[in-house]
Design a protein around this motif. Structure first.
Motif, PDB file in Angstrom:
ATOM      1  N   ALA A   9     -16.377   1.814 -10.973  1.00  0.00           N
ATOM      2  CA  ALA A   9     -16.689   0.383 -10.906  1.00  0.00           C
ATOM      3  C   ALA A   9     -17.012  -0.167 -12.291  1.00  0.00           C
ATOM      4  CB  ALA A   9     -17.858   0.145  -9.956  1.00  0.00           C
ATOM      5  N   LEU A  10     -17.679   0.629 -13.106  1.00  0.00           N
ATOM      6  CA  LEU A  10     -18.019   0.183 -14.456  1.00  0.00           C
ATOM      7  C   LEU A  10     -16.762   0.051 -15.319  1.00  0.00           C
ATOM      8  CD1 LEU A  10     -20.668  -0.527 -15.919  1.00  0.00           C
ATOM      9  CD2 LEU A  10     -20.691   1.795 -16.829  1.00  0.00           C
ATOM     10  N   VAL A  11     -15.806   0.964 -15.130  1.00  0.00           N
ATOM     11  CA  VAL A  11     -14.531   0.868 -15.860  1.00  0.00           C
ATOM     12  C   VAL A  11     -13.780  -0.390 -15.444  1.00  0.00           C
ATOM     13  CG1 VAL A  11     -12.286   1.955 -16.223  1.00  0.00           C
ATOM     14  CG2 VAL A  11     -14.357   3.361 -16.204  1.00  0.00           C
ATOM     15  N   LEU A  12     -13.772  -0.684 -14.137  1.00  0.00           N
ATOM     16  CA  LEU A  12     -13.100  -1.894 -13.662  1.00  0.00           C
ATOM     17  C   LEU A  12     -13.785  -3.153 -14.201  1.00  0.00           C
ATOM     18  CD1 LEU A  12     -12.297  -0.992  -9.937  1.00  0.00           C
ATOM     19  CD2 LEU A  12     -10.705  -1.124 -11.864  1.00  0.00           C
ATOM     20  N   LEU A  97     -27.523   0.078 -18.378  1.00  0.00           N
ATOM     21  CA  LEU A  97     -26.790  -0.412 -17.202  1.00  0.00           C
ATOM     22  C   LEU A  97     -27.492  -1.632 -16.621  1.00  0.00           C
ATOM     23  CD1 LEU A  97     -24.355   0.098 -15.383  1.00  0.00           C
ATOM     24  CD2 LEU A  97     -25.805   1.585 -13.971  1.00  0.00           C
ATOM     25  N   LEU A  98     -28.824  -1.624 -16.620  1.00  0.00           N
ATOM     26  CA  LEU A  98     -29.570  -2.812 -16.189  1.00  0.00           C
ATOM     27  C   LEU A  98     -29.253  -3.991 -17.099  1.00  0.00           C
ATOM     28  CD1 LEU A  98     -31.746  -4.168 -14.416  1.00  0.00           C
ATOM     29  CD2 LEU A  98     -33.455  -3.312 -16.041  1.00  0.00           C
ATOM     30  N   TRP A  99     -29.138  -3.727 -18.404  1.00  0.00           N
ATOM     31  CA  TRP A  99     -28.806  -4.780 -19.372  1.00  0.00           C
ATOM     32  C   TRP A  99     -27.491  -5.460 -18.997  1.00  0.00           C
ATOM     33  CZ3 TRP A  99     -30.949  -6.450 -24.184  1.00  0.00           C
ATOM     34  CH2 TRP A  99     -30.103  -7.217 -24.977  1.00  0.00           C
ATOM     35  N   VAL A 100     -26.435  -4.659 -18.759  1.00  0.00           N
ATOM     36  CA  VAL A 100     -25.133  -5.272 -18.462  1.00  0.00           C
ATOM     37  C   VAL A 100     -25.125  -5.903 -17.083  1.00  0.00           C
ATOM     38  CG1 VAL A 100     -23.856  -3.804 -20.059  1.00  0.00           C
ATOM     39  CG2 VAL A 100     -24.125  -3.073 -17.695  1.00  0.00           C
ATOM     40  N   PHE A 139     -20.166   0.730 -25.130  1.00  0.00           N
ATOM     41  CA  PHE A 139     -21.309   1.517 -25.578  1.00  0.00           C
ATOM     42  C   PHE A 139     -21.765   2.470 -24.471  1.00  0.00           C
ATOM     43  CE2 PHE A 139     -26.018   1.839 -25.777  1.00  0.00           C
ATOM     44  CZ  PHE A 139     -26.103   2.626 -26.920  1.00  0.00           C
ATOM     45  N   ILE A 140     -21.847   1.965 -23.247  1.00  0.00           N
ATOM     46  CA  ILE A 140     -22.291   2.803 -22.130  1.00  0.00           C
ATOM     47  C   ILE A 140     -21.261   3.884 -21.820  1.00  0.00           C
ATOM     48  CG2 ILE A 140     -22.818   2.811 -19.660  1.00  0.00           C
ATOM     49  CD1 ILE A 140     -23.954  -0.012 -20.002  1.00  0.00           C
ATOM     50  N   LEU A 142     -18.803   5.151 -23.619  1.00  0.00           N
ATOM     51  CA  LEU A 142     -18.457   6.096 -24.684  1.00  0.00           C
ATOM     52  C   LEU A 142     -19.638   6.935 -25.160  1.00  0.00           C
ATOM     53  CD1 LEU A 142     -16.068   3.882 -26.855  1.00  0.00           C
ATOM     54  CD2 LEU A 142     -15.467   5.555 -25.098  1.00  0.00           C
ATOM     55  N   THR A 143     -20.855   6.387 -25.094  1.00  0.00           N
ATOM     56  CA  THR A 143     -21.992   7.125 -25.660  1.00  0.00           C
ATOM     57  C   THR A 143     -23.144   7.334 -24.680  1.00  0.00           C
ATOM     58  OG1 THR A 143     -23.252   5.200 -26.486  1.00  0.00           O
ATOM     59  CG2 THR A 143     -21.468   6.030 -27.879  1.00  0.00           C
ATOM     60  N   SER A 144     -23.178   6.609 -23.570  1.00  0.00           N
ATOM     61  CA  SER A 144     -24.370   6.635 -22.711  1.00  0.00           C
ATOM     62  C   SER A 144     -23.999   6.581 -21.235  1.00  0.00           C
ATOM     63  CB  SER A 144     -25.282   5.443 -23.061  1.00  0.00           C
ATOM     64  OG  SER A 144     -25.559   5.398 -24.432  1.00  0.00           O
ATOM     65  N   ASN A 145     -23.089   7.429 -20.826  1.00  0.00           N
ATOM     66  CA  ASN A 145     -22.610   7.418 -19.441  1.00  0.00           C
ATOM     67  C   ASN A 145     -23.725   7.848 -18.488  1.00  0.00           C
ATOM     68  OD1 ASN A 145     -21.206   7.535 -17.061  1.00  0.00           O
ATOM     69  ND2 ASN A 145     -20.003   9.347 -17.607  1.00  0.00           N
ATOM     70  N   PRO A 146     -24.190   6.968 -17.599  1.00  0.00           N
ATOM     71  CA  PRO A 146     -25.275   7.344 -16.681  1.00  0.00           C
ATOM     72  C   PRO A 146     -24.804   8.196 -15.505  1.00  0.00           C
ATOM     73  CG  PRO A 146     -24.624   5.078 -16.281  1.00  0.00           C
ATOM     74  CD  PRO A 146     -23.818   5.552 -17.455  1.00  0.00           C
ATOM     75  N   PHE A 147     -23.475   8.377 -15.377  1.00  0.00           N
ATOM     76  CA  PHE A 147     -22.933   9.092 -14.211  1.00  0.00           C
ATOM     77  C   PHE A 147     -22.404  10.478 -14.561  1.00  0.00           C
ATOM     78  CE2 PHE A 147     -22.403   4.516 -13.396  1.00  0.00           C
ATOM     79  CZ  PHE A 147     -23.140   4.397 -12.225  1.00  0.00           C
TER      80      PHE A 147
END
Length: 659
Positions: A9-12, A97-100, A139-140, A142-147
């Motif tokens: 979903a984040l990629v989409l 993720l909350l930021w975006v 940023f998420i 490439l460097t900070s994937n929460p999944f």
């Protein structure tokens, strides 16, 4: 499967953000309405996908899915449900993720509520919002994937940082982020206006509500964070001039200046260039705050990231948006038409004065916060810039600003009568002098306390006089004054309430800083310590097992004049999973002050280190910020302060002659 769904979903959402950023700009260039119209549905669907992604990460935490690296490092199966949920943003990846999510929410609200904004400007604003989103999605991802998954899931998680296992941290970050991210709307409007050339009073009218929303939430977020640090860290202070605290204060100061500057632009079409620049700088300071907290250059309970790659990526984002927007500003700003002229002594002049001191104060905090970091990066030398520097520089800048606050609303637009306003404020001056005399008579020392109390009373009474003058109280019959009060625009009430809240907060600051009584001692059962007019009696120790911690509680009886009035139970909690401990202070309210008791270490002889404070007026600090936020809410509810310019009524349209 849930984690993969959230990642997908984040990629989409990223794909949609790219479409939202590029297609409307092509439409702006070609004048194609169909291309411009892509922005709105793209913003709405993008928000839906980010919401799905955030919900997926939340589900992983609630289910204690320790095969997800982020969950394994920041949760524990025995944590209460509320802290499992707050763990979602209690770490670097989840907080971004909350930021975006909040950024996408503002984009969706812009799409839905911007129907009165011209199509070209509306599409350009949504495109700017999408460009910001693209940077943070990358940023998420490439460097900070929460999944990210673990090859072998652990049986149990590492637990959330114990300092973050508090209800204050359930509230503080979302409020703060709405404030930070909310200023992106002002930034996007500024960049879009520079691109389209649409900068006028209507533009200011569209920007002000969004800026006000961000300012209200940032005020509440800073206030909540201050109160959390006050009671959770056990130090007894409410503001430490920590770089992380300064990171939120800087956009607040710039945002306050932006609100006042946009008012001048709306009413008089003046200060166009300055308002655009402030919109850019306010969000830029929000990004700098993100860099300070998330890059690892600071060591703080808020600083989750320590990977240099993340810091470099955020630095690139800073260069892109701050450098790019300032370059656009330098290119387009000279083309802006000058607005209305005004005399130095006028309401416009008072707001310029306000801007001058707010931006200078912001620059002072900026230099004091970043200079040590820059010096260390360039030379390797380490210096500390702490409270003495900020108190000696920031404080004096606030004094003339606070003196001027009651004058501004009473001055007329374009040309004001300073002497006439001063005469109307004689009552406020008399109240301030009386407050200073009473304070000096009761306390005697220090001298700064009476001056601070007098200044606070001047601001509060001055705000009341503004309302009294507007409704004609004491000059007109009570019935007429009441009708005028009911019909007074809510923005006028909001201004007065916000200014009064500033005075209330100042009362709390003066009381806490000048009359605070501290007692540090080691105590055992039966010992008595005196703090101001109170005696605290050590009654004994208890231990209990919490959900994911062990707790040592100390029972104190509080006596006043030998009479027991309260029981306090401060504690220390030991979290075995993290091998960390926290201090839980105990608070007893007396009026708008508090008796504050926290614990130190347990000594070998069985005594416990105890830190006790008597803090007069301390609650007024946070009451004042709440009053300021209520004032902002009143202004926001004004029917004249809608998102966009008002549409003409059907009657007016029917009365217009056909061309």
């Amino acid at each position: 499967m849930i984690a993969e769904l959230g990642h997908y979903a984040l990629v989409l959402a990223l794909v949609l953000a790219v479409a939202q950023a590029t297609v409307p700009l092509l439409g702006l260039r070609s004048g194609d309405p169909a291309l411009l119209g892509v922005a709105k549905p793209a913003a709405l669907v993008q928000f839906a996908f980010v919401t799905l992604s955030f919900a997926a990460l939340t589900a992983c935490y609630v289910q204690s899915d320790f095969s997800v690296l982020n969950v394994a490092e920041n949760s524990h199966s025995t944590m209460p449900l509320i802290y499992k949920v707050t763990s979602v943003w209690g770490n670097h990846e989840g907080s971004m993720l909350l930021w975006v999510l909040i950024l996408a929410l503002f984009g969706a609200l812009l799409a839905l509520l911007g129907r009165n904004v011209p199509a070209a400007l509306h599409a350009a604003v949504l495109s700017m919002q999408a460009i910001i989103a693209i940077a943070f999605y990358l940023f998420i991802l490439l460097t900070s994937n929460p999944f990210a998954r673990l090859a072998q899931a652990p049986v149990e998680g590492r637990d959330l940082n114990p300092l973050l296992q508090d209800i204050g941290l359930a509230i503080h970050p979302p409020l703060l982020y709405v404030g930070y991210v909310g200023f992106s709307v002002s930034f996007s409007f500024a960049a879009a206006a520079l691109l389209t050339g649409r900068i006028d009073a209507a533009w200011a009218r569209w920007v002000r509500p969004w800026t006000l929303i961000a300012w209200i939430f940032l005020t509440l977020g800073i206030s909540m964070g201050s109160y959390w640090a006050y009671y959770e860290l056990g130090w007894g202070g409410w503001w430490f001039w920590d770089p992380v605290e300064n990171a939120s204060l800087m956009p607040w100061l710039a945002g306050t200046a932006l609100l006042h500057s946009a008012l001048v632009m709306e009413k008089r079409e003046a200060l166009k260039v300055w308002t655009i620049l402030l919109a850019i700088l306010t969000f830029s300071l929000s990004l700098i705050g993100t860099f300070l907290v998330r890059s690892g250059v600071l060591t703080s309970v808020h600083s989750f990231a320590t990977d240099p790659a993340r810091g470099v990526f955020i630095l690139m984002i800073l260069v892109l948006f701050i450098g790019g927007s300032l370059t656009l500003f330098a290119w387009r700003a000279p083309m802006l038409r000058q607005g209305g002229l005004f005399a130095p002594v006028s309401r416009e002049g008072s707001l310029v004065f306000n801007n001058l001191f707010l931006t200078t104060a912001c620059a002072t905090v900026f230099v004091g916060t970043l200079y040590p970091l820059a010096l260390e990066a360039l030379t390797g030398a380490k210096i500390s810039v702490g409270a003495p520097f900020f108190n000696m520089t920031f404080g004096p800048l606030m004094v003339p600003l606070l003196i001027a606050v009651p004058f501004g609303p009473l001055l007329a637009w374009k040309r004001g009568d300073l002497l006439g306003v001063a005469q109307r404020l004689l009552t406020a001056l008399a109240a301030a002098v009386l407050a200073m005399a009473v304070t000096f008579a009761l306390q005697g020392r220090p001298v700064l306390a009476p001056l601070g109390i007098g200044l606070a009373v001047f601001v509060i009474v001055g705000a009341a006089i503004d309302i009294v003058e507007r409704i004609g109280l004491f000059r007109l019959p009570v019935a007429i004054a009441w009708r005028r009060a009911v019909g007074l625009p809510r923005s006028a009430w909001g201004t007065a309430v916000a200014h009064a809240g500033l005075g209330v907060m100042l009362l709390g600051v003066v009381g806490e800083s000048q009359w605070n009584i501290e007692r540090i001692t080691a105590m055992k059962t039966g010992d008595v310590a005196t703090v101001g007019r109170y005696e605290i009696v050590f009654d004994g120790l208890d231990q209990r097992q919490g959900s994911n911690y062990r707790e040592l509680l100390v029972r104190f009886t509080v006596r006043e004049g030998g009479v027991p009035i309260a029981t306090l139970t401060p504690s220390k909690r030991a979290f075995t999973s993290r091998e960390m401990s926290t201090t839980e202070a105990a608070l007893m309210r007396h009026g708008v002050g508090q008796l504050y008791v926290s614990l130190g270490d347990l000594e070998p002889d069985g005594r416990v280190a105890v830190r006790a404070y008597d803090k007069p007026l301390v609650l007024l600090i946070w009451i004042g910020t709440l009053v300021m936020s209520v004032g902002g809410g009143l202004s926001l509810s004004d029917r004249r302060l809608r998102v966009g310019a008002p549409r003409p009524s059907k009657a007016r349209l029917a009365a217009q002659p056909a061309e």
